[in-house]
Design a protein around this motif. Structure first.
Motif, PDB file in Angstrom:
ATOM      1  N   HIS A   1       0.830  -1.209   0.000  1.00 17.92           N
ATOM      2  CA  HIS A   1       0.000   0.000   0.000  1.00 17.92           C
ATOM      3  C   HIS A   1       0.859   1.253   0.000  1.00 17.92           C
ATOM      4  N   LEU A   2       0.252   2.325  -0.509  1.00 20.43           N
ATOM      5  CA  LEU A   2       0.920   3.618  -0.584  1.00 20.43           C
ATOM      6  C   LEU A   2       0.022   4.704  -0.011  1.00 20.43           C
ATOM      7  N   ASP A   3       0.652   5.760   0.440  1.00 16.95           N
ATOM      8  CA  ASP A   3      -0.023   7.024   0.734  1.00 16.95           C
ATOM      9  C   ASP A   3       0.702   8.049  -0.132  1.00 16.95           C
ATOM     10  N   PRO A   4       0.289   8.184  -1.407  1.00 17.54           N
ATOM     11  CA  PRO A   4       1.041   9.010  -2.359  1.00 17.54           C
ATOM     12  C   PRO A   4       1.280  10.459  -1.934  1.00 17.54           C
ATOM     13  N   PRO A   5       0.289  11.196  -1.418  1.00 18.44           N
ATOM     14  CA  PRO A   5       0.592  12.584  -1.078  1.00 18.44           C
ATOM     15  C   PRO A   5       1.589  12.721   0.076  1.00 18.44           C
ATOM     16  N   MET A   6       1.702  11.686   0.888  1.00 15.35           N
ATOM     17  CA  MET A   6       2.658  11.723   2.001  1.00 15.35           C
ATOM     18  C   MET A   6       4.004  11.113   1.618  1.00 15.35           C
ATOM     19  N   GLY A   7       4.092  10.463   0.464  1.00 15.86           N
ATOM     20  CA  GLY A   7       5.341   9.835   0.048  1.00 15.86           C
ATOM     21  C   GLY A   7       5.704   8.639   0.911  1.00 15.86           C
ATOM     22  N   PHE A  28       9.638   8.702   1.895  1.00  8.32           N
ATOM     23  CA  PHE A  28      10.398   9.434   0.883  1.00  8.32           C
ATOM     24  C   PHE A  28      10.235  10.930   1.134  1.00  8.32           C
ATOM     25  N   SER A  29      11.300  11.696   0.968  1.00  6.93           N
ATOM     26  CA  SER A  29      11.189  13.146   1.134  1.00  6.93           C
ATOM     27  C   SER A  29      11.033  13.853  -0.203  1.00  6.93           C
ATOM     28  N   ASP A  30      11.316  13.166  -1.298  1.00  8.98           N
ATOM     29  CA  ASP A  30      11.214  13.765  -2.621  1.00  8.98           C
ATOM     30  C   ASP A  30      10.111  13.069  -3.414  1.00  8.98           C
ATOM     31  N   GLY A  31       9.133  13.850  -3.853  1.00 13.30           N
ATOM     32  CA  GLY A  31       8.013  13.293  -4.609  1.00 13.30           C
ATOM     33  C   GLY A  31       8.424  12.647  -5.918  1.00 13.30           C
ATOM     34  N   ASN A  32       9.464  13.176  -6.553  1.00 16.31           N
ATOM     35  CA  ASN A  32       9.928  12.586  -7.810  1.00 16.31           C
ATOM     36  C   ASN A  32      10.556  11.211  -7.582  1.00 16.31           C
ATOM     37  N   ASP A  33      11.292  11.054  -6.492  1.00 14.92           N
ATOM     38  CA  ASP A  33      11.862   9.744  -6.158  1.00 14.92           C
ATOM     39  C   ASP A  33      10.746   8.743  -5.889  1.00 14.92           C
ATOM     40  N   PHE A  34       9.734   9.168  -5.175  1.00 12.17           N
ATOM     41  CA  PHE A  34       8.581   8.312  -4.876  1.00 12.17           C
ATOM     42  C   PHE A  34       7.870   7.911  -6.171  1.00 12.17           C
ATOM     43  N   ALA A  35       7.604   8.891  -7.036  1.00 15.29           N
ATOM     44  CA  ALA A  35       6.901   8.630  -8.291  1.00 15.29           C
ATOM     45  C   ALA A  35       7.705   7.716  -9.207  1.00 15.29           C
ATOM     46  N   GLU A  36       9.019   7.870  -9.224  1.00 20.74           N
ATOM     47  CA  GLU A  36       9.869   7.029 -10.068  1.00 20.74           C
ATOM     48  C   GLU A  36       9.685   5.549  -9.734  1.00 20.74           C
ATOM     49  N   VAL A  37       9.524   5.256  -8.465  1.00 17.12           N
ATOM     50  CA  VAL A  37       9.413   3.870  -8.025  1.00 17.12           C
ATOM     51  C   VAL A  37       7.970   3.363  -8.079  1.00 17.12           C
ATOM     52  N   PHE A  38       7.006   4.220  -7.739  1.00 22.60           N
ATOM     53  CA  PHE A  38       5.640   3.733  -7.519  1.00 22.60           C
ATOM     54  C   PHE A  38       4.589   4.252  -8.489  1.00 22.60           C
TER      55      PHE A  38
END
Length: 117
Positions: free
Chosen positions: A19-25, A90-100
């Motif tokens: 599971h993810l919480d995308p806005p929280m990274g 994750f502290s960087d949204g781009n790093d999070f998005a790259e993976v998920f």
């Protein structure tokens, strides 16, 4: 996605990110400890009580992405019922998005992105 957790070269355990919480990274899932896991050394939360941020000594990696650029990792360890959960922050949204970006939770939260990227 399968994630391996290491302290230096030592495998502490593996997790399946469910599971993810995308806005929280944040990404999380059940953790399967190796024989090198120690709740007193690695768990941030034991039986619902925050102990301390012990995740700074740990590194998370995934085969497809290598070492994940997380801010920290957290392990929550419960005895009854026996359950251990890994959380990646994750502290960087781009790093999070790259993976998920192709994960169902990411796509559900950001449907306007089409393919999730």
């Amino acid at each position: 996605m399968q994630v391996s957790l290491h302290e230096g070269p030592t495998l502490v355990g593996t997790a399946t990110i469910e599971h993810l919480d995308p806005p929280m990274g944040v990404a999380f899932g059940p953790f399967e400890p190796s024989e090198h896991y120690s709740r007193d050394r690695h768990a941030n939360v034991i039986e619902g009580e925050f102990v301390e941020d012990r995740g700074r000594i740990l590194t998370a990696s995934a085969d497809r992405y290598g070492v994940l650029r997380t801010r920290t990792v957290a392990i929550e360890d419960w005895t009854n019922p026996s359950y251990i959960e890994l959380t990646l922050l994750f502290s960087d949204g781009n790093d999070f998005a790259e993976v998920f970006s192709t994960h169902a939770d990411y796509i559900a939260y950001y449907p306007h992105l089409g393919n999730g990227s």
